[in-house]
Design a protein around this motif. Structure first.
Motif, PDB file in Angstrom:
ATOM      1  N   ILE A 112     136.227 -10.543  64.520  1.00  0.00           N
ATOM      2  CA  ILE A 112     136.750 -11.530  63.577  1.00  0.00           C
ATOM      3  C   ILE A 112     137.077 -12.808  64.342  1.00  0.00           C
ATOM      4  CG2 ILE A 112     138.614 -12.083  61.957  1.00  0.00           C
ATOM      5  CD1 ILE A 112     138.909  -9.037  61.512  1.00  0.00           C
ATOM      6  N   ASP A 113     136.491 -13.900  63.923  1.00  0.00           N
ATOM      7  CA  ASP A 113     136.816 -15.196  64.502  1.00  0.00           C
ATOM      8  C   ASP A 113     137.966 -15.765  63.675  1.00  0.00           C
ATOM      9  OD1 ASP A 113     137.006 -17.720  65.521  1.00  0.00           O
ATOM     10  OD2 ASP A 113     134.864 -18.188  65.419  1.00  0.00           O
ATOM     11  N   SER A 114     139.193 -15.408  64.057  1.00  0.00           N
ATOM     12  CA  SER A 114     140.368 -15.721  63.238  1.00  0.00           C
ATOM     13  C   SER A 114     140.600 -17.219  63.067  1.00  0.00           C
ATOM     14  CB  SER A 114     141.615 -15.075  63.853  1.00  0.00           C
ATOM     15  OG  SER A 114     141.769 -15.474  65.204  1.00  0.00           O
ATOM     16  N   ALA A 115     140.013 -18.034  63.937  1.00  0.00           N
ATOM     17  CA  ALA A 115     140.162 -19.481  63.810  1.00  0.00           C
ATOM     18  C   ALA A 115     139.387 -20.017  62.609  1.00  0.00           C
ATOM     19  CB  ALA A 115     139.693 -20.171  65.082  1.00  0.00           C
ATOM     20  N   LYS A 116     138.407 -19.232  62.145  1.00  0.00           N
ATOM     21  CA  LYS A 116     137.553 -19.676  61.044  1.00  0.00           C
ATOM     22  C   LYS A 116     137.806 -18.919  59.747  1.00  0.00           C
ATOM     23  CE  LYS A 116     133.851 -21.238  64.115  1.00  0.00           C
ATOM     24  NZ  LYS A 116     132.428 -21.076  64.520  1.00  0.00           N
ATOM     25  N   SER A 117     137.944 -17.592  59.844  1.00  0.00           N
ATOM     26  CA  SER A 117     138.180 -16.782  58.644  1.00  0.00           C
ATOM     27  C   SER A 117     138.568 -15.374  59.070  1.00  0.00           C
ATOM     28  CB  SER A 117     136.911 -16.727  57.774  1.00  0.00           C
ATOM     29  OG  SER A 117     135.946 -15.874  58.357  1.00  0.00           O
ATOM     30  N   ASP A 118     138.817 -14.509  58.080  1.00  0.00           N
ATOM     31  CA  ASP A 118     139.129 -13.112  58.380  1.00  0.00           C
ATOM     32  C   ASP A 118     137.908 -12.215  58.156  1.00  0.00           C
ATOM     33  OD1 ASP A 118     138.949 -13.267  55.652  1.00  0.00           O
ATOM     34  OD2 ASP A 118     140.902 -12.359  55.239  1.00  0.00           O
ATOM     35  N   GLU A 119     136.738 -12.831  58.040  1.00  0.00           N
ATOM     36  CA  GLU A 119     135.501 -12.087  57.820  1.00  0.00           C
ATOM     37  C   GLU A 119     135.014 -11.440  59.111  1.00  0.00           C
ATOM     38  OE1 GLU A 119     130.879 -12.873  56.314  1.00  0.00           O
ATOM     39  OE2 GLU A 119     132.234 -14.557  56.689  1.00  0.00           O
ATOM     40  N   ILE A 120     134.528 -10.217  59.009  1.00  0.00           N
ATOM     41  CA  ILE A 120     133.945  -9.539  60.167  1.00  0.00           C
ATOM     42  C   ILE A 120     132.498 -10.013  60.324  1.00  0.00           C
ATOM     43  CG2 ILE A 120     133.292  -7.313  61.180  1.00  0.00           C
ATOM     44  CD1 ILE A 120     135.570  -6.041  59.594  1.00  0.00           C
ATOM     45  N   ILE A 121     132.184 -10.521  61.503  1.00  0.00           N
ATOM     46  CA  ILE A 121     130.845 -11.033  61.777  1.00  0.00           C
ATOM     47  C   ILE A 121     130.307 -10.382  63.041  1.00  0.00           C
ATOM     48  CG2 ILE A 121     131.283 -13.251  60.653  1.00  0.00           C
ATOM     49  CD1 ILE A 121     131.762 -14.463  63.427  1.00  0.00           C
TER      50      ILE A 121
END
Length: 255
Positions: free
Chosen positions: A47-56
């Motif tokens: 999860i790139d928490s700086a951008k969103s809570d979406e798992i990528i």
């Protein structure tokens, strides 16, 4: 009487139309498959928490491509790595995709697709304290609980006396190393890449291993028809260049 009959016929017609629409909506609706993963394994899943809570990540892109090809919808469930296969056995998830190696032990309780990506395992230490695997003798080594790297540590332990300590999440291992609570950690090279780039004091060596000992595959319940379905799309991705495109996207051109 004729009026009542007309009303009944009209009602039946409406019910029939609604029923047909309902069936059409049901048939058009994609089947949902729940993917179990551990979203702390960058660049596979995170999860790139700086951008969103979406798992990528790499695995996520592969899963979405396969789902699109087969007409499925994917939903992702995040949990600790060590509980993934148990969650699948308990039918809490439909399949597991987490940079997982299909070891003989894991194959006892799950079916695996073909290998879709092969990486290497590294021993990471501060200031190059470990120059070769034998230098681990007498040292404390950190690994992720239930991971293939834990198995590697146990193999090393058979030949060289080491103490193994487990953590559930990859970031925890790097914190333990930085704090000096472990002397070294064992991490997959693709996952370690970003950490090594940011922490210049950390140095790594590669663990020599046989070609058939490494590699990531997708886990399904025993006897699942989806194993072969996914295999066909994995093969297609390898043939049409899609897999190579995703490898370059997530790992760079070094693979």
């Amino acid at each position: 009487m004729k009026k009542l009959l007309s009303i009944l016929l009209a009602s039946l017609l409406v019910v029939g139309i609604l029923g047909a629409c309902s069936k059409q909506e049901t048939s058009d609706k994609k089947k949902v498959l729940v993917m179990g993963t551990s979203a702390d394994y960058k660049p596979y899943e995170y999860i790139d928490s700086a951008k969103s809570d979406e798992i990528i990540g790499f695995d996520v892109d592969i899963a979405k491509y396969i789902a699109k090809e087969l007409g499925y919808e994917i939903k992702i469930k995040d949990m600790d790595f060590t509980g993934l296969l148990a969650a699948m056995e308990a039918k809490k998830v439909d399949f597991v995709m987490a940079g997982m190696t299909p070891t003989a032990e894991r194959k006892k309780n799950a079916d695996f697709t073909d290998i879709y990506f092969t990486a290497k395992n590294l021993v990471i230490s501060k200031d190059g304290a470990v120059q070769k695997v034998e230098d681990l003798k007498g040292k404390t080594v950190g690994v992720q609980t239930g991971s293939i790297q834990e198995g590697k540590a146990k193999d090393i332990q058979k030949a060289t006396e080491i103490k193994i300590t487990d953590r559930n999440r990859i970031p925890e291992l790097f914190e333990e190393l930085k704090a000096g609570r472990v002397d070294a950690i064992i991490i997959e090279d693709t996952v370690a890449k970003g950490y090594l780039a940011k922490m210049s004091e950390l140095k790594s060596i590669e663990i020599p291993e046989a070609a058939d000992e490494a590699g990531s595959a997708i886990a399904f319940p025993k006897g699942s028809k989806q194993t072969e379905e996914f295999n066909k799309v994995i093969k297609k991705m390898q043939d049409n260049g899609e897999m190579e495109k995703l490898i370059k996207k997530w790992f760079g051109d070094e693979q």
